[in-house]
Design an enzyme around this catalytic site. Structure first.
Site, PDB file in Angstrom:
ATOM      1  N   LYS A 158      15.249  68.962  50.791  1.00 50.02           N
ATOM      2  CA  LYS A 158      15.288  69.857  51.947  1.00 50.02           C
ATOM      3  C   LYS A 158      13.946  70.590  51.922  1.00 50.02           C
ATOM      4  CE  LYS A 158      18.169  73.281  54.258  1.00 50.02           C
ATOM      5  NZ  LYS A 158      18.045  72.748  55.615  1.00 50.02           N
TER       6      LYS A 158
HETATM    7  N1  PMP Z   1      20.201  67.673  58.039  1.00 47.76           N
HETATM    8  C1  PMP Z   1      19.206  68.559  58.194  1.00 47.76           C
HETATM    9  C2  PMP Z   1      17.865  68.080  58.654  1.00 47.76           C
HETATM   10  C3  PMP Z   1      19.444  69.919  57.931  1.00 47.76           C
HETATM   11  O1  PMP Z   1      18.467  70.827  58.094  1.00 47.76           O
HETATM   12  C4  PMP Z   1      20.741  70.339  57.528  1.00 47.76           C
HETATM   13  C5  PMP Z   1      21.000  71.788  57.252  1.00 47.76           C
HETATM   14  N2  PMP Z   1      20.734  72.114  55.919  1.00 47.76           N
HETATM   15  C6  PMP Z   1      21.728  69.367  57.377  1.00 47.76           C
HETATM   16  C7  PMP Z   1      21.430  68.042  57.637  1.00 47.76           C
HETATM   17  C8  PMP Z   1      23.093  69.749  56.915  1.00 47.76           C
HETATM   18  O2  PMP Z   1      23.074  70.137  55.569  1.00 47.76           O
HETATM   19  P1  PMP Z   1      24.139  71.147  54.961  1.00 47.76           P
HETATM   20  O3  PMP Z   1      25.465  70.694  55.435  1.00 47.76           O
HETATM   21  O4  PMP Z   1      23.976  70.998  53.487  1.00 47.76           O
HETATM   22  O5  PMP Z   1      23.786  72.496  55.464  1.00 47.76           O
END
Ligand code: PMP
Length: 289
Positions: A158
């Site tokens: 991320k």
């Molecule tokens: N994809 C992207 C590009 C994101 O920014 C997020 C948000 N963190 C997600 C998927 C979903 O991740 P999560 O459920 O862990 O928040």
């Protein structure tokens, strides 16, 4: 609280100390600003408990490792810092943003092994990410940008650098009156939205893109588990854009988005149906349980 994010009351945890909100600043020669040496997390605290806080802290450290950075704080220390930030600001329900980045240091070229890895943790009160779309179904554009090949960028991280195309996709979508954009991947398969994963329903079964070149969201994993507990089959697989015409329902998942039904993607329409509503409610109950 409204206004610019740099001009607010409150406290931000920075490199081991609580710093007054307006003083939580970095220098313009911070390596991360120039070369995207930055990773972050988005988390939500519900009723005083951060949902999957430890998993988020682990992912933050893992994202940093993928960018060749070691965060000088353990998972337990990161957890404690988040709760301390929430306590000092007096929040029990808030969004939590942790960001780890290469600071300014001896080097200002691409290489930065000697520059310190810094960590900041802020928070704010944040309601529904897609506003009223949460009830009516979000309208999505189809982005011209594709999620990159994992051989070209650490797509599991991320990392800030991966969001450049997301911001451009979202600006283009908003200019067309959409709240987000669906992105295909480098092979042309359906991937995800700019900050959320995507699910589809067809004939009682759920289909979601295989997370082999984008973030396998913690909400995505939670929702798959909740669906399987209900006895609903979930297929993680490559999905072609031509299949969009065949799906009946659609929703997005993410920490900020939670479970948000989708009513339209480009020219394709979806019903905000019983399963989309049910899984949104189940998720809401689960994060507060
Ligand atoms: N994809 C992207 C590009 C994101 O920014 C997020 C948000 N963190 C997600 C998927 C979903 O991740 P999560 O459920 O862990 O928040």
């Amino acid at each position: 609280m409204t206004g610019s994010y740099e001009d607010r009351d409150g406290w931000i945890w920075m490199d081991g100390k609580m710093v007054e909100w307006r003083k939580a600043q970095v220098h313009v020669l911070t390596h991360a600003l120039h070369y995207a040496s930055s990773v972050f997390e988005g988390e939500r605290c519900y009723n005083g408990r951060i949902f999957k806080g430890v998993e988020h802290a682990m992912r933050l450290r893992r994202s940093a490792e993928l960018l060749d950075m070691e965060i000088p704080w353990s998972v337990q220390e990161i957890e404690a810092a988040k709760y301390e930030m929430l306590r000092v600001n007096g929040w029990r329900d808030a969004y939590v943003r942790a960001v780890a980045f290469r600071g300014a240091g001896d080097e200002m070229g691409v290489s930065a092994a000697g520059n310190p890895v810094r960590l900041a943790i802020a928070g704010w009160e944040w309601g529904a990410y897609y506003g009223e779309a949460k009830m009516k179904g979000a309208k999505l554009d189809i982005s011209k940008w594709r999620r990159p090949d994992p051989a070209t960028i650490p797509s599991e991280a991320k990392a800030a650098g991966l969001y450049m195309i997301c911001t451009m996709s979202k600006h283009a979508a908003q200019a067309k009156g959409c709240s987000d954009a669906l992105m295909m991947d480098y092979r042309g398969y359906v991937a995800e939205a700019t900050g959320a994963n995507i699910f589809f329903v067809k004939e009682g079964a759920v289909h979601t893109p295989l997370a082999d070149c984008f973030l396998n969201g913690l909400t995505r994993q939670t929702v798959i588990g909740l669906l399987r507990q209900k006895g609903i089959p979930v297929h993680e697989r490559h999905i072609l854009p031509t299949e969009l015409a065949e799906f009946e329902q659609c929703w997005l998942t993410g920490t900020a988005a939670e479970v948000t039904p989708v009513g339209q993607i480009g020219a394709f329409q979806f019903e905000v149906g019983a399963l989309a509503r049910d899984i949104a409610q189940t998720y809401e109950a689960h994060v507060r349980a």
